[in-house]
Motif scaffolding. Structure first.
Motif, PDB file in Angstrom:
ATOM      1  N   GLY A 105       0.810  -1.208   0.000  1.00 46.33           N
ATOM      2  CA  GLY A 105       0.000   0.000   0.000  1.00 46.33           C
ATOM      3  C   GLY A 105       0.843   1.258   0.000  1.00 46.33           C
ATOM      4  O   GLY A 105       0.601   2.189  -0.776  1.00 46.33           O
ATOM      5  N   HIS A 106       1.849   1.303   0.870  1.00 44.42           N
ATOM      6  CA  HIS A 106       2.695   2.493   0.978  1.00 44.42           C
ATOM      7  C   HIS A 106       3.455   2.750  -0.330  1.00 44.42           C
ATOM      8  O   HIS A 106       3.533   3.884  -0.803  1.00 44.42           O
ATOM      9  CB  HIS A 106       3.695   2.313   2.120  1.00 44.42           C
ATOM     10  N   GLN A 107       4.034   1.698  -0.912  1.00 39.64           N
ATOM     11  CA  GLN A 107       4.871   1.901  -2.088  1.00 39.64           C
ATOM     12  C   GLN A 107       4.055   2.135  -3.353  1.00 39.64           C
ATOM     13  O   GLN A 107       4.442   2.943  -4.205  1.00 39.64           O
ATOM     14  CB  GLN A 107       5.823   0.709  -2.254  1.00 39.64           C
ATOM     15  N   LEU A 108       2.929   1.469  -3.484  1.00 33.14           N
ATOM     16  CA  LEU A 108       2.095   1.714  -4.654  1.00 33.14           C
ATOM     17  C   LEU A 108       1.560   3.140  -4.661  1.00 33.14           C
ATOM     18  O   LEU A 108       1.491   3.785  -5.710  1.00 33.14           O
ATOM     19  CB  LEU A 108       0.936   0.715  -4.713  1.00 33.14           C
ATOM     20  N   LEU A 109       1.193   3.653  -3.486  1.00 31.32           N
ATOM     21  CA  LEU A 109       0.727   5.038  -3.419  1.00 31.32           C
ATOM     22  C   LEU A 109       1.850   5.993  -3.786  1.00 31.32           C
ATOM     23  O   LEU A 109       1.664   6.907  -4.607  1.00 31.32           O
ATOM     24  CB  LEU A 109       0.207   5.356  -2.013  1.00 31.32           C
ATOM     25  N   GLY A 110       3.028   5.805  -3.201  1.00 28.60           N
ATOM     26  CA  GLY A 110       4.150   6.685  -3.503  1.00 28.60           C
ATOM     27  C   GLY A 110       4.524   6.663  -4.975  1.00 28.60           C
ATOM     28  O   GLY A 110       4.735   7.717  -5.595  1.00 28.60           O
ATOM     29  N   LEU A 111       4.612   5.480  -5.552  1.00 35.71           N
ATOM     30  CA  LEU A 111       4.972   5.357  -6.966  1.00 35.71           C
ATOM     31  C   LEU A 111       3.886   5.948  -7.869  1.00 35.71           C
ATOM     32  O   LEU A 111       4.190   6.551  -8.909  1.00 35.71           O
ATOM     33  CB  LEU A 111       5.223   3.898  -7.326  1.00 35.71           C
ATOM     34  N   SER A 112       2.619   5.777  -7.477  1.00 37.92           N
ATOM     35  CA  SER A 112       1.524   6.353  -8.269  1.00 37.92           C
ATOM     36  C   SER A 112       1.611   7.871  -8.284  1.00 37.92           C
ATOM     37  O   SER A 112       1.421   8.511  -9.326  1.00 37.92           O
ATOM     38  CB  SER A 112       0.169   5.914  -7.696  1.00 37.92           C
ATOM     39  N   MET A 113       1.901   8.446  -7.138  1.00 39.48           N
ATOM     40  CA  MET A 113       2.018   9.908  -7.065  1.00 39.48           C
ATOM     41  C   MET A 113       3.202  10.402  -7.892  1.00 39.48           C
ATOM     42  O   MET A 113       3.101  11.392  -8.616  1.00 39.48           O
ATOM     43  CB  MET A 113       2.160  10.338  -5.608  1.00 39.48           C
ATOM     44  N   LEU A 114       4.319   9.692  -7.819  1.00 41.90           N
ATOM     45  CA  LEU A 114       5.493  10.103  -8.587  1.00 41.90           C
ATOM     46  C   LEU A 114       5.231   9.964 -10.080  1.00 41.90           C
ATOM     47  O   LEU A 114       5.600  10.837 -10.879  1.00 41.90           O
ATOM     48  CB  LEU A 114       6.708   9.274  -8.173  1.00 41.90           C
ATOM     49  N   TYR A 115       4.586   8.880 -10.469  1.00 39.90           N
ATOM     50  CA  TYR A 115       4.272   8.662 -11.882  1.00 39.90           C
ATOM     51  C   TYR A 115       3.334   9.759 -12.392  1.00 39.90           C
ATOM     52  O   TYR A 115       3.498  10.276 -13.508  1.00 39.90           O
ATOM     53  CB  TYR A 115       3.618   7.289 -12.043  1.00 39.90           C
ATOM     54  N   ASP A 116       2.371  10.131 -11.569  1.00 42.52           N
ATOM     55  CA  ASP A 116       1.384  11.130 -11.965  1.00 42.52           C
ATOM     56  C   ASP A 116       1.985  12.531 -11.990  1.00 42.52           C
ATOM     57  O   ASP A 116       1.895  13.256 -12.980  1.00 42.52           O
ATOM     58  CB  ASP A 116       0.221  11.082 -10.984  1.00 42.52           C
ATOM     59  N   TYR A 117       2.637  12.921 -10.901  1.00 38.98           N
ATOM     60  CA  TYR A 117       3.180  14.269 -10.800  1.00 38.98           C
ATOM     61  C   TYR A 117       4.463  14.441 -11.602  1.00 38.98           C
ATOM     62  O   TYR A 117       4.852  15.566 -11.924  1.00 38.98           O
ATOM     63  CB  TYR A 117       3.470  14.624  -9.345  1.00 38.98           C
ATOM     64  N   GLY A 118       5.132  13.322 -11.886  1.00 39.19           N
ATOM     65  CA  GLY A 118       6.446  13.397 -12.527  1.00 39.19           C
ATOM     66  C   GLY A 118       6.420  13.531 -14.032  1.00 39.19           C
ATOM     67  O   GLY A 118       7.479  13.614 -14.669  1.00 39.19           O
ATOM     68  N   GLN A 119       5.237  13.544 -14.620  1.00 40.57           N
ATOM     69  CA  GLN A 119       5.148  13.762 -16.056  1.00 40.57           C
ATOM     70  C   GLN A 119       5.750  15.135 -16.376  1.00 40.57           C
ATOM     71  O   GLN A 119       5.347  16.148 -15.834  1.00 40.57           O
ATOM     72  CB  GLN A 119       3.679  13.719 -16.502  1.00 40.57           C
ATOM     73  N   GLY A 120       6.733  15.142 -17.239  1.00 41.04           N
ATOM     74  CA  GLY A 120       7.403  16.393 -17.571  1.00 41.04           C
ATOM     75  C   GLY A 120       8.668  16.619 -16.751  1.00 41.04           C
ATOM     76  O   GLY A 120       9.448  17.527 -17.057  1.00 41.04           O
ATOM     77  N   TYR A 121       8.875  15.824 -15.727  1.00 39.12           N
ATOM     78  CA  TYR A 121      10.079  15.945 -14.900  1.00 39.12           C
ATOM     79  C   TYR A 121      10.972  14.705 -15.004  1.00 39.12           C
ATOM     80  O   TYR A 121      12.190  14.804 -14.882  1.00 39.12           O
ATOM     81  CB  TYR A 121       9.706  16.150 -13.428  1.00 39.12           C
ATOM     82  N   LEU A 122      10.360  13.548 -15.212  1.00 36.13           N
ATOM     83  CA  LEU A 122      11.114  12.301 -15.332  1.00 36.13           C
ATOM     84  C   LEU A 122      11.251  11.909 -16.797  1.00 36.13           C
ATOM     85  O   LEU A 122      10.428  12.301 -17.636  1.00 36.13           O
ATOM     86  CB  LEU A 122      10.413  11.177 -14.562  1.00 36.13           C
ATOM     87  N   THR A 123      12.280  11.136 -17.114  1.00 31.43           N
ATOM     88  CA  THR A 123      12.477  10.657 -18.484  1.00 31.43           C
ATOM     89  C   THR A 123      11.465   9.561 -18.795  1.00 31.43           C
ATOM     90  O   THR A 123      10.865   8.962 -17.885  1.00 31.43           O
ATOM     91  CB  THR A 123      13.887  10.103 -18.661  1.00 31.43           C
ATOM     92  N   GLN A 124      11.294   9.285 -20.055  1.00 26.40           N
ATOM     93  CA  GLN A 124      10.380   8.225 -20.460  1.00 26.40           C
ATOM     94  C   GLN A 124      10.855   6.869 -19.929  1.00 26.40           C
ATOM     95  O   GLN A 124      10.037   6.013 -19.565  1.00 26.40           O
ATOM     96  CB  GLN A 124      10.253   8.184 -21.983  1.00 26.40           C
ATOM     97  N   GLU A 125      12.147   6.697 -19.863  1.00 32.43           N
ATOM     98  CA  GLU A 125      12.687   5.444 -19.318  1.00 32.43           C
ATOM     99  C   GLU A 125      12.336   5.313 -17.837  1.00 32.43           C
ATOM    100  O   GLU A 125      11.948   4.237 -17.364  1.00 32.43           O
ATOM    101  CB  GLU A 125      14.204   5.406 -19.498  1.00 32.43           C
ATOM    102  N   GLN A 126      12.485   6.408 -17.109  1.00 38.21           N
ATOM    103  CA  GLN A 126      12.155   6.377 -15.682  1.00 38.21           C
ATOM    104  C   GLN A 126      10.664   6.134 -15.463  1.00 38.21           C
ATOM    105  O   GLN A 126      10.268   5.311 -14.635  1.00 38.21           O
ATOM    106  CB  GLN A 126      12.587   7.688 -15.030  1.00 38.21           C
TER     107      GLN A 126
END
Length: 479
Positions: A111-132
């Protein structure tokens, strides 16, 4: 894909404008937490061999904090550090109870990690590379599939923190990945269906059978689930009186104000420790906003002094339009009638004496089992009908026994022929089929400024081979 999934876009942009004004205090605390994380590195994998890899919960929490602060500040450095933690999370060979015969994995770390990764995936559009982003997406897919496969085969215990925490992982992953595919909609529908069942099981008087510490831990994630459900068109908050009453449960189970510290601030009950793991200031802020309650807002402001740590959710949940007002003539006692818990104080001056008495049904009088489900395993509950706690002069006079010892003999109630109450036969409290004829109960309360007199009947709570015909107790507290 839009940030609207986890943080409704218009609201998110509006909150950004308040970070230097109405939300400045909350923002400073959360940003300081993220700044401290930029100087840390995630732990290397170390298999606990048994259990759920609970150490990974902090990894998920840190990803969420960094991603949230990165989105709010629009500062790429936070995403850089968030991905460092995410990369470690994605690389861990297991997140939980691995190597089981059926190959299923689930646990709190999910639960903790899926939430964190979901937030990073969502908010990180435009900040992270496509590979990341691809690596995060791959992990969200693989781990949520395992979680979903496990939970669709489990007899879910909907009234405990484990379910609520794992639900937020599946729900957030499904929401950020959804693209019209049936699989993601299945995850979302599964969680929403079970959240609807959960809301009918919440104890109406606001009590948590798991104790005040687990209340803090679990309710944080339950409210996140309900918030996401509301974005999906299901407002579940009005379905239960729990949300109006639960602040009183928390307040009465908090130590006198002058004796609250970060390492001791709760009247422990069940398995709960004497300190909180989450908040409670951000939780109080949410409840204040939800109920338009100025007294709860006052409690929230004062709880910062002994808070377990800042939460990014406080930025979302703090509502400055609810002004904090110190309550006048706040009741010195309260009978939580559904759970038959009576809590009483001499006053609220910060040095008061506290008495807590419990003698009720494990899940409350109004509990109705879900159709087709087995009786709930209610884990952190203890077989302790008739047990009481006294706190006075800055210390515990009579106290709870603590975590794990879920046996009647560790509580201040009688044994008969060495036999105790139902629920103690297993490591985790597992009660008899929850039937009203087996419930202990408080039969009468007389309370005024001079004394409390509580009468209760524990007869039905004992195992059959204890041969208990009648066992009653009367507690008289001369204030």
């Amino acid at each position: 894909l839009t940030v609207r999934d986890l943080l409704e876009l218009a609201a998110g942009e509006k909150i950004k404008e308040t970070l230097g004004t109405t939300h400045l205090s909350q923002w400073k605390r959360v940003k300081a937490e993220a700044d401290a994380l930029t100087g840390t590195r995630p732990p290397k994998f170390a298999n606990q061999k048994k259990g759920e890899q609970l150490w990974q919960r902090g990894v998920g929490n840190n990803i969420a904090t960094l991603a949230f602060v990165g989105y709010m500040s629009e500062d790429a450095k936070y995403f850089k550090h968030a991905y460092r933690w995410a990369e470690a999370s994605c690389s861990y060979p297991t997140w939980g109870t691995d190597k089981t015969e059926d190959g299923m994995e689930f646990g709190l770390a999910y639960g903790h990690q899926l939430l964190g990764l979901s937030m990073l995936y969502d908010y990180g559009q435009g900040y992270l590379t496509q590979e990341q982003l691809g690596k995060i997406r791959e992990t969200l897919l693989s781990r949520t599939r395992r979680q979903y496969a496990a939970y669709t085969k489990e007899n879910l215990q909907l009234i405990i923190n484990h379910c609520w925490i794992n639900f937020i992982g599946m729900l957030s992953a499904g929401m950020v990945l959804r693209d019209g595919s049936q699989e993601f909609e299945q995850w979302i529908d599964f969680v929403l269906t079970n959240l609807e069942k959960t809301t009918t099981m919440l104890i109406p008087d606001g009590v948590s059978q798991e104790g005040p510490g687990y209340w803090q831990y679990g309710i944080h994630f339950l409210m996140l689930n309900f918030d996401l459900a509301r974005q999906l068109g299901k407002n579940l908050y009005p379905n239960s009186s729990f949300w109006k009453n639960t602040i009183h449960y928390s307040k009465f189970f908090t130590l006198p104000a002058h004796h609250c510290s970060s390492d001791e601030n709760l009247i422990d009950w069940g398995d709960a420790k004497r300190y909180g793991w989450s908040g409670p200031s951000h939780i109080y802020h949410k409840l204040a906003s939800l109920n338009r309650d100025s007294a709860t807002q006052y409690f929230a402001e004062n709880a910062v002094a002994y808070d377990a740590g800042p939460s990014w959710a406080d930025i979302l949940w703090y509502d400055p339009s609810v002004k904090p007002v110190k309550p006048k003539n706040y009741p010195a006692s309260r009978h939580f009638e559904d759970m038959d818990v009576f809590a009483s104080r001499t006053d609220w001056d910060g040095n008061e004496t506290v008495v807590i008495y419990k003698c009720g049904a494990p899940l409350g009088k109004s509990y109705v089992p879900q159709t087709g489900s087995k009786p709930q395993n209610i884990g952190h509950t203890h077989p302790d009908a008739g047990h009481f706690v006294i706190y006075a002069n800055g210390g515990f006079v009579l106290k709870n026994n603590g975590y794990v010892k879920r046996q009647t003999k560790y509580h201040n109630v009688a044994l008969f022929g060495g036999k105790g109450q139902w629920g103690e036969r297993n490591t985790w409290f597992t009660p008899w089929p929850l039937r009203k004829e087996r419930y202990p109960f408080i039969s009468d309360i007389k309370s005024d400024s001079q004394a409390d007199v509580i009468s209760s009947d524990m007869s039905a709570a004992y195992m059959d081979d204890a041969n208990v015909k009648r066992y009653t107790r009367k507690l008289i507290w001369l204030k």
